[in-house]
Write a protein that holds these residues in place. Structure first.
Motif, short mmCIF file in Angstrom:
data_model
loop_
_atom_site.label_atom_id
_atom_site.label_comp_id
_atom_site.label_asym_id
_atom_site.label_seq_id
_atom_site.Cartn_x
_atom_site.Cartn_y
_atom_site.Cartn_z
N ALA A 131 0.88 -1.16 0.04
CA ALA A 131 0.24 -0.13 0.05
C ALA A 131 0.93 1.18 0.06
CB ALA A 131 -0.91 0.21 1.27
N ASN A 132 1.82 1.18 0.84
CA ASN A 132 2.83 2.38 0.74
C ASN A 132 3.59 2.44 -0.45
OD1 ASN A 132 2.20 3.09 3.30
ND2 ASN A 132 3.74 2.20 4.32
N LEU A 135 1.72 4.79 -2.79
CA LEU A 135 1.93 6.15 -2.55
C LEU A 135 3.07 6.54 -3.54
CD1 LEU A 135 1.50 6.46 1.21
CD2 LEU A 135 -0.19 7.18 -0.37
N ALA A 138 1.46 6.58 -6.75
CA ALA A 138 0.73 7.86 -7.05
C ALA A 138 1.46 9.17 -7.29
CB ALA A 138 -0.18 7.81 -5.63
N ILE A 262 -4.88 7.80 -8.34
CA ILE A 262 -6.02 7.83 -7.35
C ILE A 262 -6.01 6.22 -6.98
CG2 ILE A 262 -8.48 7.60 -7.12
CD1 ILE A 262 -8.62 10.01 -8.83
N GLN A 264 -3.45 4.10 -7.16
CA GLN A 264 -2.26 3.77 -6.46
C GLN A 264 -1.96 4.16 -5.29
OE1 GLN A 264 1.17 3.98 -9.08
NE2 GLN A 264 0.55 2.03 -10.15
N GLY A 265 -2.70 5.51 -5.12
CA GLY A 265 -2.67 6.27 -3.76
C GLY A 265 -3.66 6.12 -2.77
N TRP A 266 -4.68 5.39 -3.32
CA TRP A 266 -5.94 5.45 -2.29
C TRP A 266 -6.66 3.87 -2.68
CZ3 TRP A 266 -11.26 5.84 -4.10
CH2 TRP A 266 -12.34 5.53 -2.84
N LEU A 267 -7.10 3.63 -3.88
CA LEU A 267 -7.78 2.65 -3.85
C LEU A 267 -7.31 1.46 -3.76
CD1 LEU A 267 -10.64 1.58 -4.94
CD2 LEU A 267 -9.70 1.77 -7.53
N ARG A 269 -5.39 0.48 -1.56
CA ARG A 269 -5.51 -0.14 0.15
C ARG A 269 -6.60 -0.94 0.28
NH1 ARG A 269 -1.68 2.70 3.41
NH2 ARG A 269 -0.66 4.49 1.99
N TYR A 270 -7.66 -0.67 -0.26
CA TYR A 270 -8.88 -1.36 -0.39
C TYR A 270 -9.02 -2.72 -1.10
CZ TYR A 270 -10.62 3.14 1.77
OH TYR A 270 -10.92 4.07 2.53
#
Length: 401
Positions: A131-132, A135, A138, A262, A264-267, A269-270
């Motif tokens: 997940a990081n 970022l 992103a 969007i 890689q930086g947010w979605l 993680r889910y």
């Protein structure tokens, strides 16, 4: 977002900006310095782009190895300082050879992408790494959008203005890093520097020998070659198939970059929470396989424009693969691994344009037996299937996360 993480994301974003910043002003800059025709300027443009990617390929393992020995902080900060000087050199260059030297230095400073990823690995728990890394992806996506955009807007004030602006941004980020960046390499994780691991070939061999890594490196490289079909032929493909103007092409690339940021930086993680890292890679490879098929077949420009951001939904592969490999290597080899991955990406930026533009030329020339502008995307589709097969085989030996 913690300040060191923000610094890392900005640093990677500046690396990406450095790739695209010169694109809008390159023809005018070369004609200003060299004179001659647009055709000769295009040849020099190819030289400038190639030397940038070659330097990034050659120096990524070196900087990664240095960061494993001397620390992430000095490598990152020194590279930013050199980046500032390089942009100033590009701003005042009055000969083509100075511009070439500038792109050589720029490619070396952009090789810190791997060190930035190693820093992120150092400060992340095993389950948070993918997940990081998203970022970082992103940040690269935002830079991918901002580079050509900033270059185009500031180019209205002269061909040198984008470089002065980039030098200022890099200097501000270096100052920011000097104030807030702490060293994450501990004495326990520090290891000696060896030239045999600091060159691309030696680093690839060293990392590939680690259990379960060799096939994953192959997947990473094949995927990268397939993915770079977008910057390689997108402008040519859309102009040939749909008659798009440069403005429409720019909008489509911006949509792709924003959506990728969007995802890689947010979605992601889910998606990782739902599927796990291994299944996320499978989803991304399958998704991109269908996306390339659709893009190759589409005949209407509006549909292609709508597909552009949707295609970026598959951009979960790189951070998920990075997360899997980062967890599989020792803590004292994180810099070397990330340097190898940056080097592999740079190599794909050399291989993919040559391959994809050649395929495009074969299938769009007047005497071609079959006229099919979407042929490069079918090549990428085949590469995606190959990457999926190799990944599934590696999964049977390593097991899912």
């Amino acid at each position: 977002m913690r300040l060191p993480v923000l610094f890392i994301v900005i640093t990677v974003m500046l690396d990406a900006i450095g790739i695209g910043l010169i694109m809008p002003v390159m023809p005018a800059l070369i004609l200003e310095v060299q004179g001659g025709s647009l055709a000769s300027a295009a040849l020099w443009g190819g030289v400038l782009s190639t030397v940038f990617a070659v330097m990034q390929f050659l120096f990524s393992p070196l900087l990664g190895g240095l960061s494993d020995r001397y620390g992430r902080r000095p490598v990152l900060l020194l590279s930013l300082v050199v980046m500032v000087l390089d942009y100033i050199l590009m701003a005042v260059a009055s000969t083509m050879w100075l511009l070439v030297v500038g792109r050589i230095i720029g490619g070396i400073t952009a090789a810190t992408h791997g060190t930035a990823s190693a820093y992120m690995a150092d400060i992340s728990k095993p389950g948070e790494k993918a997940a990081n890394f998203g970022l970082i992806g992103a940040g690269f996506g935002v830079g991918f959008v901002l580079g050509p955009l900033v270059g185009g807007l500031l180019g209205e004030y002269g061909t040198r203005a984008p470089f002065y602006a980039a030098a200022l941004l890099a200097a501000l980020n270096a100052g920011f890093g000097w104030l807030i960046l702490r060293e994450t390499l501990t004495e326990a994780n520090r290891r000696p520097f060896h030239w045999t691991r600091a060159n691309p070939l030696g680093a690839f061999v060293s990392v590939a020998r680690l259990p379960g890594i060799g096939r994953l490196l192959a997947v990473y490289f094949i995927y990268s070659v397939a993915f770079y079909v977008y910057p390689a032929v997108w402008s040519f493909f859309t102009q040939a198939r749909f008659g798009w103007t440069p403005q429409t092409i720019g909008v489509s690339l911006a949509l792709f970059g924003i959506t990728m940021a969007i995802v890689q930086g947010w979605l992601i993680r889910y998606i990782l929470r739902w599927l796990g890292e291994w299944r996320t890679v499978v989803y991304g490879l399958v998704f991109d396989t269908f996306a390339f098929g659709l893009i190759a077949a589409v005949t209407h420009g509006t549909v292609a424009l709508l597909l552009t951001p949707i295609a970026a939904l598959g951009a979960v592969i790189t951070p998920a693969l990075q997360g899997i490999m980062s967890q599989a290597v020792p803590d004292d080899a994180q810099g070397e691994l990330q340097g190898v991955l940056t080097s592999a990406a740079a190599l794909s930026m050399i291989v993919s344009p040559l391959m994809m533009t050649s395929v495009f030329a074969v299938f769009t020339r007047e005497e071609a037996p079959i006229h099919f502008a979407g042929a490069p995307f079918l090549v990428s589709l085949v590469l995606m299937v190959l990457a999926l097969v190799i990944f599934l085989r590696s999964r049977t030996t390593s097991g899912p996360s």
